[in-house]
Scaffold this active site. Structure first.
Site, PDB file in Angstrom:
ATOM      1  N   GLU A   1     -28.689  22.962 -26.549  1.00 20.61           N
ATOM      2  CA  GLU A   1     -29.429  22.550 -25.354  1.00 20.61           C
ATOM      3  C   GLU A   1     -29.045  23.368 -24.118  1.00 20.61           C
ATOM      4  OE1 GLU A   1     -29.765  18.101 -25.095  1.00 20.61           O
ATOM      5  OE2 GLU A   1     -28.425  18.224 -26.809  1.00 20.61           O
TER       6      GLU A   1
ATOM      7  N   SER B   1     -31.342  15.506 -27.793  1.00 22.49           N
ATOM      8  CA  SER B   1     -32.648  16.091 -27.470  1.00 22.49           C
ATOM      9  C   SER B   1     -33.517  16.385 -28.680  1.00 22.49           C
ATOM     10  CB  SER B   1     -32.483  17.368 -26.638  1.00 22.49           C
ATOM     11  OG  SER B   1     -32.045  17.060 -25.348  1.00 22.49           O
TER      12      SER B   1
ATOM     13  N   TYR C   1     -39.164  19.428 -23.362  1.00 20.94           N
ATOM     14  CA  TYR C   1     -38.778  20.346 -22.303  1.00 20.94           C
ATOM     15  C   TYR C   1     -39.782  21.447 -22.012  1.00 20.94           C
ATOM     16  CZ  TYR C   1     -34.355  17.963 -22.842  1.00 20.94           C
ATOM     17  OH  TYR C   1     -33.380  17.005 -22.908  1.00 20.94           O
TER      18      TYR C   1
ATOM     19  N   ARG D   1     -30.281   7.189 -20.795  1.00 17.66           N
ATOM     20  CA  ARG D   1     -31.676   6.977 -21.173  1.00 17.66           C
ATOM     21  C   ARG D   1     -31.717   6.583 -22.637  1.00 17.66           C
ATOM     22  NH1 ARG D   1     -34.030  11.806 -21.942  1.00 17.66           N
ATOM     23  NH2 ARG D   1     -34.501  11.314 -24.109  1.00 17.66           N
TER      24      ARG D   1
ATOM     25  N   ASP E   1     -34.097   5.708 -25.962  1.00 16.46           N
ATOM     26  CA  ASP E   1     -35.415   5.948 -26.550  1.00 16.46           C
ATOM     27  C   ASP E   1     -35.699   4.920 -27.650  1.00 16.46           C
ATOM     28  OD1 ASP E   1     -35.490   8.180 -24.916  1.00 16.46           O
ATOM     29  OD2 ASP E   1     -34.815   9.548 -26.497  1.00 16.46           O
TER      30      ASP E   1
ATOM     31  N   GLU F   1     -32.251   6.394 -29.999  1.00  9.96           N
ATOM     32  CA  GLU F   1     -31.011   7.021 -29.576  1.00  9.96           C
ATOM     33  C   GLU F   1     -30.777   6.762 -28.102  1.00  9.96           C
ATOM     34  OE1 GLU F   1     -31.250  11.222 -30.259  1.00  9.96           O
ATOM     35  OE2 GLU F   1     -32.471  11.592 -28.493  1.00  9.96           O
TER      36      GLU F   1
ATOM     37  N   ASN G   1     -29.029   8.603 -24.629  1.00 13.21           N
ATOM     38  CA  ASN G   1     -28.597   9.867 -24.047  1.00 13.21           C
ATOM     39  C   ASN G   1     -27.726   9.564 -22.838  1.00 13.21           C
ATOM     40  OD1 ASN G   1     -30.666  11.955 -25.428  1.00 13.21           O
ATOM     41  ND2 ASN G   1     -31.715  10.048 -24.950  1.00 13.21           N
TER      42      ASN G   1
ATOM     43  N   GLY H   1     -31.748  14.771 -19.248  1.00  6.62           N
ATOM     44  CA  GLY H   1     -32.132  15.973 -18.516  1.00  6.62           C
ATOM     45  C   GLY H   1     -32.407  15.755 -17.038  1.00  6.62           C
TER      46      GLY H   1
END
Length: 305
Positions: free
Chosen positions: A15, A143, A208, A247, A249, A266, A268, A272
């Site tokens: 990433e 990601s 992204y 964050r 998901d 998942e 994070n 980002g």
């Protein structure tokens, strides 16, 4: 109050390119607020990092993503140096990077995820470990790096061993439905975003690359589903001991009644901070602009050190 801030970005994970964009955006925002900011592109040379962190900044903004920056490694170095830093600490970062461990911990507090099994990549490439369709992903990457949906009529192996390079794989049941995500800021779940995209799933490019995904916020879902997604995201944040922002998901199978179709995917711990990233977008939706969010993270780092 003006602070000296070191923004760590780049790194060596899959990433890296996203982290470079995140770090530059953060630096621009913090300089606009009058802070003295130094960007540090982090590599594997620890001595070079130690030199770059002298004289010591008042706070470190960790804009790294993925292995080395989001898994507890850099957090351990900063702890040893006694430097306050943004986002989660060593323990939460290490746990969240391991998808199987995260699933186990969150399952213990009632957060449902798809049935899964961890296996060496050679075994996953050799045969189906569950009936298709199923999802194959690295057990410890962020990601959606390396994620693939395996369908019943696929002829190719589930894993291309020549290009894998991620260690053990997590094989999970495929959950049909819609992609939802919730940002958490401190002790507050921000809102629910639904993500529609042109790819088979919300993969790295869809996340992204501008134009590959459409974010709808707040998500047009039943109130009970939105409330449950926000509750679960905050519960996940607290259960893992996350700090700052995270964050989470979800996949929502809207053919099931009530909230029965909501599945954790998942979490994070360092989402980002690019111009099209989800958490800054959610923060703006609730009245916190990008610079304010960066400023809040600095203050949160100082309080949490």
């Amino acid at each position: 109050m003006t602070k000296s801030v070191a923004v760590l970005y780049g790194g060596w994970s899959a990433e890296r390119e996203v982290s470079l964009v995140s770090g530059k955006a953060v630096a621009v925002a913090l300089r606009g607020r009058g802070h003295r900011v130094e960007l540090i592109d982090v590599g594997r040379d620890v001595e070079a990092l130690l030199r770059a962190l002298r004289p010591a900044p008042e706070v470190v903004f960790n804009a790294l993503h993925g292995k080395g920056g989001e898994d507890g490694t850099i957090q351990g170095v900063l702890d040893m140096l006694g430097l306050p830093y943004t986002h989660s600490g060593v323990r939460a970062s290490a746990i969240a990077m391991s998808k199987p461990v995260t699933k186990q911990m969150l399952g213990s507090v009632g957060i449902r995820s798809a049935r899964g099994v961890v296996a060496p990549p050679e075994q996953v490439a050799e045969r189906h470990l569950m009936e298709p369709p199923y999802v194959v992903k690295p057990a410890a990457e962020g990601s959606s790096v390396g994620v693939r949906i395996v369908r019943a009529n696929d002829n190719a192996p589930a894993i291309d061993l020549a290009g894998w390079g991620y260690g053990d794989a997590l094989v999970e049941e495929y959950v049909p439905g819609r992609e939802l995500t919730v940002g958490v800021m401190g002790d507050r779940a921000l809102t629910v975003t639904e993500i529609a995209h042109t790819h088979a799933f919300f993969d790295y490019d869809a996340k992204y690359t501008e134009g590959h995904a459409v974010h709808t916020l707040p998500a047009q879902v039943p109130a009970e589903v939105a409330a449950e997604a926000m509750r679960l995201a905050l519960l996940a944040h607290r259960t893992l001991g996350c700090r700052g922002i995270s964050r989470t998901d979800f996949r929502w199978d809207d053919t099931k009644p009530g909230t029965e179709g909501l599945y954790f995917l998942e979490i994070n711990t360092q989402p980002g901070f690019t111009p099209i990233s989800l958490v800054p977008e959610q923060a703006r939706h609730v009245g916190v602009d990008f610079a304010d969010l960066c400023e809040w993270l600095l203050e949160d780092a100082a309080c949490g050190s």
